[in-house]
Design an enzyme around this catalytic site. Structure first.
Site: not given
Ligand code: ACO
Length: 324
Positions: A114, A251, A281
């Site tokens: 990225c 990004h 993304n």
């Molecule tokens: N729909 C519904 N529920 C979901 C989804 C979905 N698409 N995905 C995960 N969940 C659920 C999980 O199963 C979990 O359920 P549980 O509590 O019953 O176990 C709950 O939601 C919370 O999951 P987490 O993974 O802890 O959710 P979080 O609040 O961390 O959000 C996310 C996840 C959006 C990926 C977040 O961590 C994030 O944005 N991270 C940044 C990473 C990113 O953007 N990466 C891109 C590539 S790197 C870059 O470009 C910088």
């Protein structure tokens, strides 16, 4: 004689097919509300089965060439930032070079995930400053829809396909106030974090491409911390402060990451150029896609002082200050 880089062209391309959040519950257990609240993403573009990364990059390049009103033959370097090349080899850059009918100069791919576009831009700037090239075509192009695991709802909802391109031209440096160019920059990487975001395959490892795996919460924390601190360092290096910046083009990964970054940098969120809702993304394509969108919607204008920042798998990260 010293040289600087002037941006003379910008263009982008998005595949026709749009996959909205409302389309996803048919294939995954998720909802528009969950995705919007956690990421700010409303839709993503998905490449057609017969479209390759070089096709997306080629289309974006054509737009940038048209914007600059120059012929493809005047380009003497092409750098393509991508993690989803058409082939393991040859590079997507030479594929695009050939599609553009360019038979001179040189072309290569650059892989920093990225952060790829930022790495490519700064690499191009250094070629220009060295006096060895006059016009560089820099492309970020990705088809992440082919490397996400469509059964993993925590990652597949985040990504989209697309391409963006810019053309930088060598100009003499006259040291005038408000002179265009890349005024300050810094690139970083630290492979100790490779396990937080990776594909579980590759030519040497598995003879396959592999699919994306991510520890989202960890990536989130590093993205906020590293993009804010490297941007503060680059601002300091440039002698400007955040109030001098017209627009920030980060990004485009997640709206909540960008909200946290704007708080850490003490700047209003309105300064942040965001296309996350429309494009999701698109990895190395996200910054040039947002730049092109900003210019075409007149949110970004000639002479503006722009702060770029990115973080990608590796981790790789960096920042640059550009006067348009
Ligand atoms: N729909 C519904 N529920 C979901 C989804 C979905 N698409 N995905 C995960 N969940 C659920 C999980 O199963 C979990 O359920 P549980 O509590 O019953 O176990 C709950 O939601 C919370 O999951 P987490 O993974 O802890 O959710 P979080 O609040 O961390 O959000 C996310 C996840 C959006 C990926 C977040 O961590 C994030 O944005 N991270 C940044 C990473 C990113 O953007 N990466 C891109 C590539 S790197 C870059 O470009 C910088």
């Amino acid at each position: 004689m010293e040289f600087r880089s002037r941006l003379i062209g910008v263009g982008s391309y998005l595949p026709e097919k749009v996959l909205t959040n409302d389309d996803l519950p048919a294939i995954l257990e998720t909802s528009h509300e969950w995705i919007m609240e956690r990421t700010g993403i409303a839709q993503r573009h998905i490449a057609a089965t017969n479209e390759l990364t070089s096709d997306l990059g080629y289309q974006a390049a054509l737009k940038a060439l048209e914007y600059a009103s120059i012929s493809p033959q005047s380009i003497d370097l092409i750098i393509v930032a991508t993690s989803t090349p058409d082939h393991t080899f040859p590079s997507t850059a030479v594929e695009i070079q050939s599609k553009l009918g360019i038979y001179n100069g040189f072309a290569f791919d650059l892989q920093a995930v990225c952060s790829g576009f930022l790495y490519a831009l700064i690499t191009a700037d250094n070629y220009i400053k060295s006096g060895s090239v006059k016009r560089v075509l820099i492309i970020g192009a990705e088809i992440f829809s082919r490397i996400v695991d469509w059964n993993d709802r925590s990652t597949c909802i985040l990504f989209g396909d697309g391409a963006g391109a810019v053309i930088m031209q060598a100009e003499h440096k006259l040291n005038l106030p408000n002179e265009s160019g890349i005024l300050a920059s810094k690139l970083c990487s630290d492979g100790r974090y490779a396990d937080l975001l990776y594909t579980d395959g590759g030519p040497a490892m598995s003879e396959k491409v592999g699919k994306i795996h991510m520890q989202g919460r960890e990536v989130f924390k590093h993205a906020v911390e590293k993009m804010s601190s490297v941007s503060a360092e680059v601002l300091n290096q440039s002698g400007y402060n955040i109030d001098d910046i017209s627009k920030i083009i980060p990004h485009q990964a997640n709206t909540r990451i960008l909200q946290s970054v704007s708080k850490k940098l003490n700047c209003p969120y309105s300064k942040i150029m965001s296309t996350i809702d429309k494009h999701a993304n698109t990895s190395a394509a996200s910054i040039p896609l947002a730049l092109d969108y900003g210019i075409r919607t007149e949110q970004i204008n000639s002479q503006d002082l722009i702060l770029l920042m990115a973080l990608g798998a590796g981790f790789t990260w960096g920042s640059a200050i550009v006067r348009l």
